[in-house]
Design a protein around this motif. Sequence first.
Motif, PDB file in Angstrom:
ATOM      1  N   ASP A   1       0.811  -1.381  -0.134  1.00  0.00           N
ATOM      2  CA  ASP A   1       0.071  -0.058  -0.075  1.00  0.00           C
ATOM      3  C   ASP A   1       1.068   1.379  -0.181  1.00  0.00           C
ATOM      4  OD1 ASP A   1      -2.600  -1.553   0.284  1.00  0.00           O
ATOM      5  OD2 ASP A   1      -1.587  -2.126   2.378  1.00  0.00           O
ATOM      6  N   ALA A   2       2.248   1.288   0.216  1.00  0.00           N
ATOM      7  CA  ALA A   2       3.025   2.313   0.311  1.00  0.00           C
ATOM      8  C   ALA A   2       4.374   1.942   0.439  1.00  0.00           C
ATOM      9  CB  ALA A   2       2.709   3.349   1.673  1.00  0.00           C
ATOM     10  N   VAL A   3       5.490   2.777   0.103  1.00  0.00           N
ATOM     11  CA  VAL A   3       6.889   2.454   0.292  1.00  0.00           C
ATOM     12  C   VAL A   3       7.324   3.814   1.209  1.00  0.00           C
ATOM     13  CG1 VAL A   3       8.976   2.565  -0.838  1.00  0.00           C
ATOM     14  CG2 VAL A   3       6.859   1.418  -2.138  1.00  0.00           C
ATOM     15  N   VAL A   4       7.921   2.964   2.254  1.00  0.00           N
ATOM     16  CA  VAL A   4       8.751   3.851   3.303  1.00  0.00           C
ATOM     17  C   VAL A   4      10.286   3.772   2.743  1.00  0.00           C
ATOM     18  CG1 VAL A   4       9.528   4.408   5.749  1.00  0.00           C
ATOM     19  CG2 VAL A   4       6.908   4.136   4.957  1.00  0.00           C
ATOM     20  N   TYR A   5      10.676   5.121   2.908  1.00  0.00           N
ATOM     21  CA  TYR A   5      12.139   5.128   2.305  1.00  0.00           C
ATOM     22  C   TYR A   5      12.726   6.385   2.443  1.00  0.00           C
ATOM     23  CZ  TYR A   5      16.260   3.112   0.230  1.00  0.00           C
ATOM     24  OH  TYR A   5      17.471   2.728  -0.134  1.00  0.00           O
ATOM     25  N   ASP A   6      14.064   6.829   2.009  1.00  0.00           N
ATOM     26  CA  ASP A   6      14.440   7.961   2.053  1.00  0.00           C
ATOM     27  C   ASP A   6      14.020   9.089   1.022  1.00  0.00           C
ATOM     28  OD1 ASP A   6      16.753   5.675   2.405  1.00  0.00           O
ATOM     29  OD2 ASP A   6      17.415   7.498   3.511  1.00  0.00           O
ATOM     30  N   SER A   7      13.738  10.162   1.656  1.00  0.00           N
ATOM     31  CA  SER A   7      12.784  11.116   0.719  1.00  0.00           C
ATOM     32  C   SER A   7      13.731  11.364  -0.522  1.00  0.00           C
ATOM     33  CB  SER A   7      12.506  12.333   1.779  1.00  0.00           C
ATOM     34  OG  SER A   7      12.266  13.510   0.784  1.00  0.00           O
ATOM     35  N   PRO A   8      14.792  11.782  -0.620  1.00  0.00           N
ATOM     36  CA  PRO A   8      15.503  12.275  -1.946  1.00  0.00           C
ATOM     37  C   PRO A   8      15.184  11.198  -2.910  1.00  0.00           C
ATOM     38  CG  PRO A   8      16.865  12.388  -0.095  1.00  0.00           C
ATOM     39  CD  PRO A   8      15.803  11.899   0.300  1.00  0.00           C
ATOM     40  N   VAL A   9      15.340  10.151  -2.482  1.00  0.00           N
ATOM     41  CA  VAL A   9      15.174   8.939  -3.554  1.00  0.00           C
ATOM     42  C   VAL A   9      13.779   8.599  -3.992  1.00  0.00           C
ATOM     43  CG1 VAL A   9      15.353   6.196  -3.600  1.00  0.00           C
ATOM     44  CG2 VAL A   9      17.032   7.730  -2.134  1.00  0.00           C
ATOM     45  N   LEU A  10      12.718   8.879  -3.154  1.00  0.00           N
ATOM     46  CA  LEU A  10      11.337   8.707  -3.378  1.00  0.00           C
ATOM     47  C   LEU A  10      11.023   9.894  -4.354  1.00  0.00           C
ATOM     48  CD1 LEU A  10       9.583   7.626  -0.134  1.00  0.00           C
ATOM     49  CD2 LEU A  10      10.463   6.330  -1.842  1.00  0.00           C
ATOM     50  N   LEU A  11      11.481  11.070  -3.908  1.00  0.00           N
ATOM     51  CA  LEU A  11      10.961  12.176  -4.837  1.00  0.00           C
ATOM     52  C   LEU A  11      11.521  12.178  -6.141  1.00  0.00           C
ATOM     53  CD1 LEU A  11      11.435  14.989  -2.122  1.00  0.00           C
ATOM     54  CD2 LEU A  11       9.469  14.145  -3.025  1.00  0.00           C
ATOM     55  N   TYR A  12      12.841  11.657  -6.291  1.00  0.00           N
ATOM     56  CA  TYR A  12      13.571  11.578  -7.692  1.00  0.00           C
ATOM     57  C   TYR A  12      12.666  10.402  -8.536  1.00  0.00           C
ATOM     58  CZ  TYR A  12      17.443  10.956 -10.879  1.00  0.00           C
ATOM     59  OH  TYR A  12      17.995  10.913 -11.888  1.00  0.00           O
ATOM     60  N   TYR A  13      12.339   9.369  -7.962  1.00  0.00           N
ATOM     61  CA  TYR A  13      11.428   8.351  -8.646  1.00  0.00           C
ATOM     62  C   TYR A  13      10.146   8.945  -9.224  1.00  0.00           C
ATOM     63  CZ  TYR A  13       8.642   4.346  -9.841  1.00  0.00           C
ATOM     64  OH  TYR A  13       7.627   3.619 -10.152  1.00  0.00           O
ATOM     65  N   ALA A  14       9.434   9.653  -8.023  1.00  0.00           N
ATOM     66  CA  ALA A  14       7.974  10.343  -8.445  1.00  0.00           C
ATOM     67  C   ALA A  14       7.987  11.482  -9.253  1.00  0.00           C
ATOM     68  CB  ALA A  14       7.650  10.816  -6.978  1.00  0.00           C
ATOM     69  N   ALA A  15       9.275  11.992  -9.481  1.00  0.00           N
ATOM     70  CA  ALA A  15       9.226  12.977 -10.773  1.00  0.00           C
ATOM     71  C   ALA A  15       9.600  12.481 -11.976  1.00  0.00           C
ATOM     72  CB  ALA A  15      10.351  14.085 -10.216  1.00  0.00           C
ATOM     73  N   ARG A  16      10.036  11.285 -11.980  1.00  0.00           N
ATOM     74  CA  ARG A  16      10.482  10.573 -13.266  1.00  0.00           C
ATOM     75  C   ARG A  16       9.570   9.590 -13.719  1.00  0.00           C
ATOM     76  NH1 ARG A  16      14.160  13.215 -11.029  1.00  0.00           N
ATOM     77  NH2 ARG A  16      15.474  14.673 -12.225  1.00  0.00           N
ATOM     78  N   GLU A  17      10.261   8.211 -13.701  1.00  0.00           N
ATOM     79  CA  GLU A  17       9.330   7.076 -14.168  1.00  0.00           C
ATOM     80  C   GLU A  17       8.046   7.188 -13.187  1.00  0.00           C
ATOM     81  OE1 GLU A  17      13.151   4.740 -13.105  1.00  0.00           O
ATOM     82  OE2 GLU A  17      12.869   6.965 -13.168  1.00  0.00           O
ATOM     83  N   GLY A  18       8.145   7.381 -12.273  1.00  0.00           N
ATOM     84  CA  GLY A  18       6.868   7.199 -11.259  1.00  0.00           C
ATOM     85  C   GLY A  18       5.946   8.310 -11.390  1.00  0.00           C
ATOM     86  N   LYS A  19       6.110   9.339 -12.205  1.00  0.00           N
ATOM     87  CA  LYS A  19       5.086  10.350 -12.570  1.00  0.00           C
ATOM     88  C   LYS A  19       3.941  10.033 -12.968  1.00  0.00           C
ATOM     89  CE  LYS A  19       5.375  14.977 -14.128  1.00  0.00           C
ATOM     90  NZ  LYS A  19       6.325  16.193 -14.224  1.00  0.00           N
ATOM     91  N   GLY A  20       2.702  10.496 -12.286  1.00  0.00           N
ATOM     92  CA  GLY A  20       1.430  10.109 -12.561  1.00  0.00           C
ATOM     93  C   GLY A  20       1.095   8.836 -12.087  1.00  0.00           C
ATOM     94  N   LYS A  21       1.975   7.761 -11.471  1.00  0.00           N
ATOM     95  CA  LYS A  21       1.615   6.575 -11.192  1.00  0.00           C
ATOM     96  C   LYS A  21       1.802   6.744  -9.529  1.00  0.00           C
ATOM     97  CE  LYS A  21       4.496   4.691 -14.259  1.00  0.00           C
ATOM     98  NZ  LYS A  21       5.548   3.743 -14.730  1.00  0.00           N
ATOM     99  N   VAL A  22       2.729   7.430  -8.868  1.00  0.00           N
ATOM    100  CA  VAL A  22       2.836   7.480  -7.473  1.00  0.00           C
ATOM    101  C   VAL A  22       2.907   8.985  -7.079  1.00  0.00           C
ATOM    102  CG1 VAL A  22       4.172   5.378  -7.638  1.00  0.00           C
ATOM    103  CG2 VAL A  22       5.229   7.487  -7.836  1.00  0.00           C
ATOM    104  N   ARG A  23       2.635   9.028  -5.889  1.00  0.00           N
ATOM    105  CA  ARG A  23       2.628  10.557  -5.018  1.00  0.00           C
ATOM    106  C   ARG A  23       3.658  10.148  -3.716  1.00  0.00           C
ATOM    107  NH1 ARG A  23      -2.036  12.148  -2.810  1.00  0.00           N
ATOM    108  NH2 ARG A  23      -2.937   9.820  -2.934  1.00  0.00           N
ATOM    109  N   VAL A  24       4.254  11.289  -3.409  1.00  0.00           N
ATOM    110  CA  VAL A  24       5.023  11.454  -2.058  1.00  0.00           C
ATOM    111  C   VAL A  24       4.046  12.197  -1.304  1.00  0.00           C
ATOM    112  CG1 VAL A  24       6.890  11.945  -0.875  1.00  0.00           C
ATOM    113  CG2 VAL A  24       7.155  10.851  -3.174  1.00  0.00           C
ATOM    114  N   VAL A  25       3.604  11.361   0.136  1.00  0.00           N
ATOM    115  CA  VAL A  25       2.645  12.251   0.732  1.00  0.00           C
ATOM    116  C   VAL A  25       3.235  12.577   2.208  1.00  0.00           C
ATOM    117  CG1 VAL A  25       0.774  11.186  -0.198  1.00  0.00           C
ATOM    118  CG2 VAL A  25       1.655   9.822   1.593  1.00  0.00           C
TER     119      VAL A  25
END
Length: 380
Positions: free
Chosen positions: A308-332
């Motif tokens: 249901d979620a991924v918990v990890y280092d913020s810079p890593v999550l933000l990097y993915y969310a802004a690229r391959e994960g765009k439109g698929k995931v959200r950092v909350v």
Amino acid sequence: MLDHTYSCRDWLTRSPGWRRTRSLLLGLLALFTVTSPVALAQGEKPTGPLKVATRVVPPFVMEENGKLDGFSVELWEGICERLGIKCEFVMTSTVADLLAAVKSGKADVGIAAISITAGRNQEFDFSQPILESGLQIMVRDQGGGSGTSSGLLSLLFSPTLFQLLGLMLLLILVPAHIVWFIERRHKEGLCETEAYFPGIFKACWWAGATLATQADEMPRSPLGRVAALIWMFVGVLFVAYFTAAVTTSMTVRQLRGDIQGPRDLPGKQVATIKGSTSAAYLAGAKIRTLEFTRIDEAYNALLNERADAVVYDSPVLLYYAAREGKGKVRVVGNIFRRESYGIALPMSSPYRKPIDHALLSLQEDGTYQELYEKWFHAEE
Ligand code: GLU
């Protein structure tokens, strides 16, 4: 005589010649300190290249066609250049392996996205922090928001809706056939004709309209009317069931997708990385976890709805969310646990001070800022 000659000690302190020489030497020393690499003392220089343990964790460390890139890689290259030595990266698969390599002496230093923790600080020497960040949560993007409109949109493509539509079709076809059969011979009946087509169309139209409580015509024969009456009650029940099913489905969706912070994590399945500070946090909070070696495996678990979620280092999550994960995931939510990241060295390593010195001079000459903006700025 003695008055006009300097003893060696006097010459060192008083002679005008010495003062000139001393200013010249001090000037040269200052110039040398600013421009030269932070040279290691002769005895401190490694015999071969300095071994640097690392691991792939974008955007700190990335590997493409056997070439390493990323914030930590470029930062280390800057440090290495300043130290005036040769360096060689050694790849490891988890942060635990990386630290073990440093501890056992297989590597002289470790750099990737290593968080400085109290426990690690007892076993390793750490450089000055190379970054301040922390842990954050990433969830699937349920169509750009968690509002009613996005809930409705996702319901439109859900299996629940297809099941309801199938049931509705059945509830139209069955009574339509019954009414057509009863009414087909009735002169002024609902179907007007004895033929199956178009009689059945008329009957279907009537059944559908009754289901939506909009019928303008009713069967004429007594038996047809009894059937219509029963059908009208079935229609009311169906509408009630339909409303309940849609409401429940939307509520469940909202509850499942409603992760805003660590408080919402208990009861959820959370993906993270083995041996990381995130895994330690989740274990401490008794949250169900799926642990992976590589972060892209955790992203896949989230996208495939295994987590249901991924918990990890913020810079890593933000990097993915802004690229391959765009439109698929959200950092909350915000960073819920602050962490400092550093370069790990064995206890009392002779390289720690020179590394700190190099790091500080990279900060002072703006190189650090450039790297920071290149690798992290777009995500903030
Ligand atoms: N920053 C986390 C830690 O040091 C994760 C590092 C990683 O998975 O490479 O535990």
